[in-house]
Write a protein that holds these residues in place. Structure first.
Motif, PDB file in Angstrom:
ATOM      1  N   LYS A 158       1.304  14.921  15.128  1.00 18.83           N
ATOM      2  CA  LYS A 158       2.725  15.133  15.434  1.00 18.83           C
ATOM      3  C   LYS A 158       3.512  15.606  14.226  1.00 18.83           C
ATOM      4  O   LYS A 158       4.394  16.436  14.344  1.00 18.83           O
ATOM      5  CB  LYS A 158       3.367  13.931  16.121  1.00 18.83           C
ATOM      6  N   GLU A 159       3.177  15.117  13.033  1.00 15.47           N
ATOM      7  CA  GLU A 159       4.061  15.427  11.903  1.00 15.47           C
ATOM      8  C   GLU A 159       3.968  16.871  11.423  1.00 15.47           C
ATOM      9  O   GLU A 159       4.923  17.388  10.864  1.00 15.47           O
ATOM     10  CB  GLU A 159       3.849  14.457  10.733  1.00 15.47           C
ATOM     11  N   ILE A 160       2.829  17.538  11.651  1.00 12.37           N
ATOM     12  CA  ILE A 160       2.771  18.919  11.165  1.00 12.37           C
ATOM     13  C   ILE A 160       2.695  19.968  12.269  1.00 12.37           C
ATOM     14  O   ILE A 160       3.025  21.115  12.053  1.00 12.37           O
ATOM     15  CB  ILE A 160       1.614  19.136  10.162  1.00 12.37           C
TER      16      ILE A 160
ATOM     17  N   ALA B 212       1.638  15.812   4.510  1.00 13.99           N
ATOM     18  CA  ALA B 212       0.825  14.968   5.394  1.00 13.99           C
ATOM     19  C   ALA B 212      -0.281  14.338   4.549  1.00 13.99           C
ATOM     20  O   ALA B 212      -1.137  15.018   4.000  1.00 13.99           O
ATOM     21  CB  ALA B 212       0.230  15.809   6.509  1.00 13.99           C
ATOM     22  N   SER B 213      -0.249  13.037   4.487  1.00 14.88           N
ATOM     23  CA  SER B 213      -1.173  12.305   3.615  1.00 14.88           C
ATOM     24  C   SER B 213      -2.597  12.346   4.174  1.00 14.88           C
ATOM     25  O   SER B 213      -2.817  12.077   5.354  1.00 14.88           O
ATOM     26  CB  SER B 213      -0.677  10.861   3.543  1.00 14.88           C
ATOM     27  N   THR B 214      -3.556  12.701   3.348  1.00 16.44           N
ATOM     28  CA  THR B 214      -4.958  12.746   3.799  1.00 16.44           C
ATOM     29  C   THR B 214      -5.861  11.993   2.820  1.00 16.44           C
ATOM     30  O   THR B 214      -6.354  10.918   3.115  1.00 16.44           O
ATOM     31  CB  THR B 214      -5.438  14.212   3.942  1.00 16.44           C
TER      32      THR B 214
ATOM     33  N   VAL C  27       0.863  -1.181   0.000  1.00 17.27           N
ATOM     34  CA  VAL C  27       0.000   0.000   0.000  1.00 17.27           C
ATOM     35  C   VAL C  27       0.898   1.228   0.000  1.00 17.27           C
ATOM     36  O   VAL C  27       1.755   1.375   0.880  1.00 17.27           O
ATOM     37  CB  VAL C  27      -0.927   0.001   1.246  1.00 17.27           C
ATOM     38  N   SER C  28       0.727   2.091  -0.980  1.00 21.34           N
ATOM     39  CA  SER C  28       1.630   3.243  -1.066  1.00 21.34           C
ATOM     40  C   SER C  28       1.017   4.339  -1.922  1.00 21.34           C
ATOM     41  O   SER C  28       0.523   4.076  -3.017  1.00 21.34           O
ATOM     42  CB  SER C  28       2.962   2.785  -1.687  1.00 21.34           C
ATOM     43  N   GLN C  29       1.054   5.561  -1.421  1.00 15.53           N
ATOM     44  CA  GLN C  29       0.585   6.694  -2.220  1.00 15.53           C
ATOM     45  C   GLN C  29       1.536   6.904  -3.388  1.00 15.53           C
ATOM     46  O   GLN C  29       1.129   6.885  -4.540  1.00 15.53           O
ATOM     47  CB  GLN C  29       0.530   7.946  -1.326  1.00 15.53           C
ATOM     48  N   SER C  30       2.805   7.097  -3.069  1.00 11.95           N
ATOM     49  CA  SER C  30       3.787   7.468  -4.102  1.00 11.95           C
ATOM     50  C   SER C  30       4.139   6.296  -5.012  1.00 11.95           C
ATOM     51  O   SER C  30       4.504   6.485  -6.167  1.00 11.95           O
ATOM     52  CB  SER C  30       5.070   7.956  -3.436  1.00 11.95           C
ATOM     53  N   GLY C  31       4.088   5.088  -4.460  1.00 19.60           N
ATOM     54  CA  GLY C  31       4.567   3.927  -5.210  1.00 19.60           C
ATOM     55  C   GLY C  31       6.081   3.891  -5.297  1.00 19.60           C
ATOM     56  O   GLY C  31       6.655   3.107  -6.053  1.00 19.60           O
ATOM     57  N   GLU C  32       6.750   4.740  -4.502  1.00 24.40           N
ATOM     58  CA  GLU C  32       8.215   4.808  -4.573  1.00 24.40           C
ATOM     59  C   GLU C  32       8.881   4.543  -3.226  1.00 24.40           C
ATOM     60  O   GLU C  32      10.107   4.617  -3.135  1.00 24.40           O
ATOM     61  CB  GLU C  32       8.670   6.194  -5.079  1.00 24.40           C
ATOM     62  N   THR C  33       8.128   4.307  -2.173  1.00 25.24           N
ATOM     63  CA  THR C  33       8.731   4.131  -0.847  1.00 25.24           C
ATOM     64  C   THR C  33       9.679   2.924  -0.861  1.00 25.24           C
ATOM     65  O   THR C  33       9.267   1.798  -1.166  1.00 25.24           O
ATOM     66  CB  THR C  33       7.613   3.962   0.207  1.00 25.24           C
ATOM     67  N   ALA C  34      10.946   3.208  -0.530  1.00 20.39           N
ATOM     68  CA  ALA C  34      11.993   2.199  -0.725  1.00 20.39           C
ATOM     69  C   ALA C  34      11.703   0.921   0.056  1.00 20.39           C
ATOM     70  O   ALA C  34      11.835  -0.190  -0.481  1.00 20.39           O
ATOM     71  CB  ALA C  34      13.340   2.785  -0.315  1.00 20.39           C
TER      72      ALA C  34
END
Ligand code: F6R
Length: 613
Positions: A492-494, A405-407, A352-359
């Protein structure tokens, strides 16, 4: 993470490069730089901090009119945040400049070799090593031109790269290459714009092609040639970019995160459109249709992801067990890939990945595939590395997500996993009527999210009340335990407020010691199987002086007896409720960050897509 832009054409490159860098700012970076060839000379400018700092420096130098150039935003991996370490990097002999995304794993050995050859390094980066290596191999008098030198250098390299290279001695040539990091070439009228992300291309042209791993493209003003690093010619297929300019612009909102929260109704509509077949009472998913037989035999599902995508995957774990009765587990990709996982026959791995690039997610997928699993992707970015690596997949279709921040990707991931679970369920125990009922509820989701967004002003007020608190808890059970984790991560992230998410029942096993006078505890307390249990957990917090903020179901009057502040969500079957319950938490996090004066779309230390492990 790092961003790449390059230009070759008839117009001054500078404006293309700066505009492209600004479009890539959302990816996260800590320094920026550019190189433009003008009058046969390489001009390199770098600045720590924002692209605006780089622009100021260029303006002080009088600007450049050269029509070929490369530019980069860097997110530090090797070496600190300094101008020396910022890209472009140059070689020490031939006026070669390079920008690079990714990591050269064998850079230390290559550096030793190059130092022995007399090269002097200025930075601590792996990229400078690649610049020197290309320079060392560059020998135009012996037929090794820039393209050949890049091919030869890349044959020596292990690791990941997307690069763009120019050279003083070949002012009409731009060479770009890729392995493992995304890169595409936009094809305009007599000009080419290269970028790591379509958002830096789409304002100039909608015709583009994506490089495959080990592709090297030599681009001149009159055309391009694609080959492999072994110089075998390759045909690049030009496609139409689907991205609309307005999708990557703020359009009246203050921040991309805010825009994307409010875009969720439209995003979910797009995500489910054409996929709910009411007549037949089944889900239609084009990207998995060819694997229908294999999917009916699946005995185990491993969902793997990082961060927000992992929280969606954790909801997927509940969905697959509930709706399809298939044993499922969600795992950090970074852990899964290194723990010698047992992949039994008929295992499905879903990345599962938004970017499709997470190493890490990509590597976990590859690991599972090698061990015999059927590989599926739940990905947003079309043509991304994960999408290309999978056997089957379902795209989110929520549009580009620019906010760090992913929404909307989260709600899209949960929507796709819900549909996948129903799809698998129909192959097992779920009746057409059961599926139809759930599909009808899915169709309501966009309108219901819109209703929640109408409470924005009230949610802001609630957030204001607690804005000076430094420690928050987020608690939920069942389907909304991962939603609680997501609420804590968003905050926390933002806003940089310390927040912890956990299953509400876990609190008694230690974290309850943290509760003190006035500590905000956000409970997801919608109506469902565990409502009464959550009520008990709420009272445990109240009796110790904590402030309870509840996300509750519309019409629940009892909740006001226990919670000081309530944010309501409409009634929906529990298995679909995370798509609603997360929205007030996203809005809270957004307001907290704005109230604290933080740059919501550029949170400190964060990158949009994490392409290193
Ligand atoms: C948080 C966030 C990250 C990502 C994670 C995985 O808001 O965006 O936690 O979810 O880095 O990224 P993708 O989904 O691109 O694999």
């Amino acid at each position: 993470m790092c961003g790449i832009v390059a230009y070759i054409g008839a117009k001054p490159a500078q404006s293309y490069l700066i505009e492209g860098l600004k479009r890539l700012e959302y990816r996260g970076y800590d320094s920026a730089g550019l190189a433009v060839l003008e009058g046969g000379k390489l001009n390199v400018v770098k600045a720590v901090g924002r692209v605006a700092n780089l622009e100021d420096k260029i303006e002080d130098l009088g600007g450049f009119r050269g029509t070929i150039g490369i530019a980069h935003t860097r997110w530090a991996t090797h070496g600190g945040v300094t101008e020396f370490n910022a890209h472009p990097h140059t070689d020490d002999r031939n006026g070669i400049a390079i920008i690079h995304n990714g990591i050269i794993e064998n850079y230390a050995a290559l550096k030793t070799y190059l130092e022995e050859k007399g090269h002097k390094f200025q930075s601590q980066t792996d990229t400078e090593v690649l610049a020197m290596l290309i320079g060392e191999l560059y020998a135009p008098q012996e037929g090794v031109d820039l393209e050949a030198a890049v091919q030869a250098a890349l044959r020596e390299v292990t690791g990941a790269y997307a690069i763009a290279v120019i050279c003083e001695k070949e002012p009409d040539v731009l060479v770009v290459a890729r392995k493992g990091s995304p890169l595409m070439v936009g094809v305009g009228a007599g000009e080419y714009v290269v970028a790591s992300d379509a958002s830096a291309i789409v304002s100039h042209t909608t015709q583009a092609f994506v490089l495959d791993d080990y592709n090297v493209v030599k681009i001149t003003r009159s055309g391009f040639r694609t080959s492999t690093i072994h110089n075998v010619p390759v045909t690049s297929k030009i496609m139409q970019l689907e991205l609309e300019l307005q999708e990557i612009e703020l359009g009246g909102f203050s921040h991309f995160m805010q825009k994307e929260i409010f875009e969720q109704p439209k995003a979910i509509s797009n995500c489910i459109r054409g996929r709910l077949n009411m007549d037949e009472g089944r889900i239609h998913l084009g990207g998995v249709g060819n694997f229908s037989k294999e999917l009916s035999k699946i005995k185990n599902i491993v969902l793997t992801a990082q961060g927000t995508a992992l929280h969606a995957a954790m909801i997927g774990e509940y969905l697959f067990e509930d709706l399809a009765k298939v044993s499922s587990v969600a795992e950090y990709a970074s852990e899964f890939r290194y723990r010698n996982p047992i992949v039994e026959e008929n295992t499905l791995v879903i990345a599962v990945s938004q970017s499709g690039e997470t190493a890490d997610t990509l590597a976990a997928l590859q690991e599972a595939k090698e061990r015999g699993a059927l590989a599926m992707g739940v990905v947003n970015v079309v043509g991304s590395s994960i999408a290309r690596e999978t056997d089957a997949g379902v795209y989110l279709r929520v549009g580009p997500e620019i906010g760090v921040a992913s929404t909307k990707a989260f709600t899209g991931q949960v929507a796709v996993l819900s549909m996948l679970a129903m799809y698998m369920g129909r192959k097992r125990f779920m009746s057409a009527d059961q599926c139809r009922d759930l599909m009808k509820d899915m169709e309501r989701i966009p309108g219901l999210i819109e209703r929640i967004c109408e409470q924005d002003a009230r949610i802001k007020k609630v957030t204001e009340k607690y804005i000076h608190r430094e420690n928050w808890l987020f608690l939920g059970r069942g389907y909304n335990y991962p939603t609680a984790l997501e609420g804590a991560l968003k905050l926390k992230e933002i806003s940089y407020i310390h927040a912890e998410g956990m299953p509400a029942a876990e609190m008694k096993h230690g974290p309850i010691a943290l509760i003190n006078d006035g500590m905000p505890a956000v409970f997801i307390a919608n109506k469902g199987r565990q409502y009464e249990k959550v009520m008990s957990n709420i009272q445990e917090v109240r009796s110790r002086g904590g402030h309870v903020i509840a996300v509750a179901t519309e019409g629940d009057k009892d909740i006001t007896k226990y919670a000081e502040d309530v944010m309501y969500i409409p009634e929906i079957p529990e298995c679909l409720s995370p798509m609603l319950a997360v929205v007030p938490l996203q809005l809270m996090a957004y307001h907290a960050a704005v109230l604290r004066g933080h740059d919501v779309d550029k949170p400190r230390n964060l990158a949009k897509s994490v392409t290193v492990e």
